[in-house]
Design a protein around this motif. Structure first.
Motif, PDB file in Angstrom:
ATOM      1  N   LEU A  79      31.552 -13.150 -84.281  1.00 33.89           N
ATOM      2  CA  LEU A  79      32.085 -14.493 -84.482  1.00 33.89           C
ATOM      3  C   LEU A  79      31.052 -15.505 -84.025  1.00 33.89           C
ATOM      4  CD1 LEU A  79      35.769 -14.231 -83.131  1.00 33.89           C
ATOM      5  CD2 LEU A  79      35.084 -14.589 -85.519  1.00 33.89           C
ATOM      6  N   GLU A  80      31.065 -16.655 -84.648  1.00 27.98           N
ATOM      7  CA  GLU A  80      30.227 -17.763 -84.203  1.00 27.98           C
ATOM      8  C   GLU A  80      30.928 -19.067 -84.561  1.00 27.98           C
ATOM      9  OE1 GLU A  80      26.558 -16.895 -86.165  1.00 27.98           O
ATOM     10  OE2 GLU A  80      27.189 -17.787 -88.073  1.00 27.98           O
ATOM     11  N   GLY A  81      30.567 -20.126 -83.867  1.00 29.12           N
ATOM     12  CA  GLY A  81      31.210 -21.406 -84.116  1.00 29.12           C
ATOM     13  C   GLY A  81      30.622 -22.489 -83.220  1.00 29.12           C
ATOM     14  N   PHE A  82      31.297 -23.640 -83.212  1.00 28.40           N
ATOM     15  CA  PHE A  82      30.813 -24.800 -82.484  1.00 28.40           C
ATOM     16  C   PHE A  82      31.649 -25.017 -81.226  1.00 28.40           C
ATOM     17  CE2 PHE A  82      29.491 -25.374 -86.835  1.00 28.40           C
ATOM     18  CZ  PHE A  82      28.196 -25.852 -86.702  1.00 28.40           C
ATOM     19  N   ILE A  83      30.988 -25.397 -80.144  1.00 28.88           N
ATOM     20  CA  ILE A  83      31.708 -25.710 -78.904  1.00 28.88           C
ATOM     21  C   ILE A  83      32.419 -27.041 -79.083  1.00 28.88           C
ATOM     22  CG2 ILE A  83      31.486 -26.220 -76.443  1.00 28.88           C
ATOM     23  CD1 ILE A  83      29.094 -24.366 -76.345  1.00 28.88           C
ATOM     24  N   THR A  84      33.751 -27.009 -79.001  1.00 30.47           N
ATOM     25  CA  THR A  84      34.548 -28.231 -79.178  1.00 30.47           C
ATOM     26  C   THR A  84      35.311 -28.623 -77.921  1.00 30.47           C
ATOM     27  OG1 THR A  84      36.274 -26.826 -80.161  1.00 30.47           O
ATOM     28  CG2 THR A  84      34.815 -27.991 -81.679  1.00 30.47           C
ATOM     29  N   ARG A  85      35.158 -27.850 -76.848  1.00 32.21           N
ATOM     30  CA  ARG A  85      35.829 -28.213 -75.601  1.00 32.21           C
ATOM     31  C   ARG A  85      35.109 -27.541 -74.426  1.00 32.21           C
ATOM     32  NH1 ARG A  85      40.833 -30.232 -75.233  1.00 32.21           N
ATOM     33  NH2 ARG A  85      41.274 -29.530 -77.355  1.00 32.21           N
ATOM     34  N   ILE A  86      34.890 -28.338 -73.366  1.00 36.89           N
ATOM     35  CA  ILE A  86      34.395 -27.795 -72.095  1.00 36.89           C
ATOM     36  C   ILE A  86      35.603 -27.734 -71.171  1.00 36.89           C
ATOM     37  CG2 ILE A  86      32.794 -28.067 -70.173  1.00 36.89           C
ATOM     38  CD1 ILE A  86      31.364 -27.625 -72.816  1.00 36.89           C
ATOM     39  N   ILE A  87      36.139 -26.540 -70.942  1.00 37.83           N
ATOM     40  CA  ILE A  87      37.366 -26.394 -70.158  1.00 37.83           C
ATOM     41  C   ILE A  87      37.063 -26.527 -68.670  1.00 37.83           C
ATOM     42  CG2 ILE A  87      39.280 -24.832 -69.598  1.00 37.83           C
ATOM     43  CD1 ILE A  87      38.887 -23.636 -72.462  1.00 37.83           C
ATOM     44  N   ASP A  88      36.081 -25.794 -68.176  1.00 38.00           N
ATOM     45  CA  ASP A  88      35.601 -25.936 -66.797  1.00 38.00           C
ATOM     46  C   ASP A  88      34.199 -25.329 -66.740  1.00 38.00           C
ATOM     47  OD1 ASP A  88      35.914 -23.104 -66.556  1.00 38.00           O
ATOM     48  OD2 ASP A  88      37.973 -23.345 -65.822  1.00 38.00           O
ATOM     49  N   GLU A  89      33.698 -25.065 -65.548  1.00 33.71           N
ATOM     50  CA  GLU A  89      32.330 -24.562 -65.411  1.00 33.71           C
ATOM     51  C   GLU A  89      32.145 -23.159 -65.998  1.00 33.71           C
ATOM     52  OE1 GLU A  89      29.428 -25.929 -64.285  1.00 33.71           O
ATOM     53  OE2 GLU A  89      30.573 -27.794 -64.419  1.00 33.71           O
ATOM     54  N   GLN A  90      33.244 -22.411 -66.124  1.00 34.53           N
ATOM     55  CA  GLN A  90      33.147 -21.030 -66.630  1.00 34.53           C
ATOM     56  C   GLN A  90      33.681 -20.845 -68.043  1.00 34.53           C
ATOM     57  OE1 GLN A  90      34.358 -21.463 -63.238  1.00 34.53           O
ATOM     58  NE2 GLN A  90      32.210 -21.159 -62.698  1.00 34.53           N
ATOM     59  N   MET A  91      34.594 -21.749 -68.487  1.00 34.07           N
ATOM     60  CA  MET A  91      35.274 -21.560 -69.767  1.00 34.07           C
ATOM     61  C   MET A  91      34.955 -22.681 -70.750  1.00 34.07           C
ATOM     62  SD  MET A  91      37.114 -18.744 -69.653  1.00 34.07           S
ATOM     63  CE  MET A  91      38.307 -18.997 -70.991  1.00 34.07           C
ATOM     64  N   ILE A  92      34.825 -22.297 -72.012  1.00 32.61           N
ATOM     65  CA  ILE A  92      34.621 -23.260 -73.087  1.00 32.61           C
ATOM     66  C   ILE A  92      35.564 -22.946 -74.235  1.00 32.61           C
ATOM     67  CG2 ILE A  92      32.207 -23.724 -72.535  1.00 32.61           C
ATOM     68  CD1 ILE A  92      31.393 -21.752 -74.698  1.00 32.61           C
ATOM     69  N   GLY A  93      35.755 -23.899 -75.141  1.00 29.85           N
ATOM     70  CA  GLY A  93      36.514 -23.674 -76.368  1.00 29.85           C
ATOM     71  C   GLY A  93      35.568 -23.680 -77.553  1.00 29.85           C
ATOM     72  N   VAL A  94      35.622 -22.644 -78.374  1.00 33.39           N
ATOM     73  CA  VAL A  94      34.740 -22.526 -79.542  1.00 33.39           C
ATOM     74  C   VAL A  94      35.595 -22.527 -80.802  1.00 33.39           C
ATOM     75  CG1 VAL A  94      33.030 -21.100 -80.725  1.00 33.39           C
ATOM     76  CG2 VAL A  94      33.024 -21.227 -78.226  1.00 33.39           C
ATOM     77  N   THR A  95      35.327 -23.460 -81.708  1.00 36.66           N
ATOM     78  CA  THR A  95      36.038 -23.514 -82.983  1.00 36.66           C
ATOM     79  C   THR A  95      35.260 -22.718 -84.015  1.00 36.66           C
ATOM     80  OG1 THR A  95      37.036 -25.663 -82.501  1.00 36.66           O
ATOM     81  CG2 THR A  95      36.902 -25.017 -84.815  1.00 36.66           C
ATOM     82  N   VAL A  96      35.917 -21.690 -84.550  1.00 36.93           N
ATOM     83  CA  VAL A  96      35.265 -20.788 -85.498  1.00 36.93           C
ATOM     84  C   VAL A  96      35.520 -21.249 -86.931  1.00 36.93           C
ATOM     85  CG1 VAL A  96      35.263 -18.833 -83.910  1.00 36.93           C
ATOM     86  CG2 VAL A  96      37.251 -19.218 -85.366  1.00 36.93           C
TER      87      VAL A  96
END
Length: 314
Positions: A16-33
């Motif tokens: 899977l690959e996609g764009f980072i659309t959210r920085i949740i915290d220092e360890q977690m991100i949201g990626v829209t595929v």
């Protein structure tokens, strides 16, 4: 956090690959595929895709350092441009645009339970820099933005006083139409930073409510079919909640109904969609009490289903 909003990444353990659309915290991100589905994922489980450069990260026109004739030296033209990401529309990028002949020494910080530096740098004449990114869906909880700018030139030109811009953005700041921004040549929302705020003259505002009939703007003749779907009315509809969307639709409905009456149309069709029926109910409530409305009914069910109302005028 080594990643930024708009970065293109690939999952380490999945295809899977996609764009980072959210920085949740220092360890977690949201990626829209690819299917527009946002997946929470540990930052350690993705890697940047080399070769892709997020829009706005490139330096645009770093500025010609050759002397500028005094008559050609531009002292005005500092803007903040907000541009949707070309690949991830839910993300917007903030650009400081320097359309002057000065060098700008600029900083941007955010304030939310304390200050956080987001950008510091020199922006050359006739150039721009991406200084911040944010998730549109989080607009209501965006931090306050503080921008400080110093002007500099080695030429014999007096620099303006330092500029400070502080703003807690709201949906209304993005309610206007997007325009082509200078220097970066992209469509977005533009704020002029080096002009004083417009001060509303209360007396002139009051006078505008008492204009003579000749001075008032005439209503344009409407089409016989008027589409009230919000995406047809506003380019920035994704910024509004359901209550605000209903207000926009009702305002357009009332204006169009008045125009149809002024131009003596025999009838007019309002396309409101089926949906949950809220807009249809509000329209019919207004129409049932309107003195210029003879009757109303569902319009051409074979064409619109229950998604349109035909209004017959007196």
């Amino acid at each position: 956090m080594k990643y930024k909003l708009g970065d293109f990444v690939r999952f380490v353990d999945e295809k899977l690959e996609g764009f980072i659309t959210r920085i949740i915290d220092e360890q977690m991100i949201g990626v829209t595929v690819e299917d527009d589905f946002e997946i929470p994922v540990p930052a350690a489980k993705v890697t940047l895709v080399h070769g892709y450069k997020a829009p706005g990260t490139e330096i645009i026109n770093p500025g010609d350092k050759s002397p500028i004739l005094a008559a050609e030296f531009k002292t005005k033209g500092v803007y903040l441009g907000v541009v949707p990401d070309a690949k991830a529309n839910s993300v917007v990028h903030f650009h400081l645009i320097n359309d002057t002949s000065f060098q700008l020494l600029a900083t941007l910080a955010t304030e939310k339970q304390g200050f956080k530096g987001e950008y510091a740098g020199i922006i050359g004449p006739n150039s721009s820099a991406k200084v911040y990114s944010a998730q549109l869906a989080d607009l209501q909880i965006w931090p306050k933005v503080v921008i400080n700018i110093l002007y500099y030139t080695g030429q014999n030109v007096e620099a303006p006083a330092p500029l400070t811009f502080t703003e807690k953005f709201k949906a209304k700041d993005f309610s206007g139409s997007k325009k082509n921004l200078p220097i970066i040549n992209q469509q977005g929302w533009q704020l002029r930073l080096d002009e004083p705020e417009l001060v509303i003259d209360a007396e002139k505002l009051k006078e505008s409510f008492f204009q003579s009939a000749e001075e008032k703007i005439t209503l344009t003749k409407p089409a016989r079919e008027i589409d009230l779907h919000v995406e047809k009315l506003r380019d920035d509809h994704q910024l509004f909640n359901s209550t605000e969307i209903l207000k926009i639709q009702l305002a357009h409905f009332n204006k169009s109904l008045d125009a149809a009456i002024v131009h003596q149309l025999p009838d007019v069709i309002f396309i409101h969609g089926a949906g949950n029926g809220t807009l249809r109910h509000e329209l019919q409530k207004i129409l049932s009490k309107h003195p210029k409305v003879q009757t109303f009914m569902d319009a051409q069910k074979e064409k619109f289903g229950y998604g349109a109302t035909r209004v017959v005028l007196k």
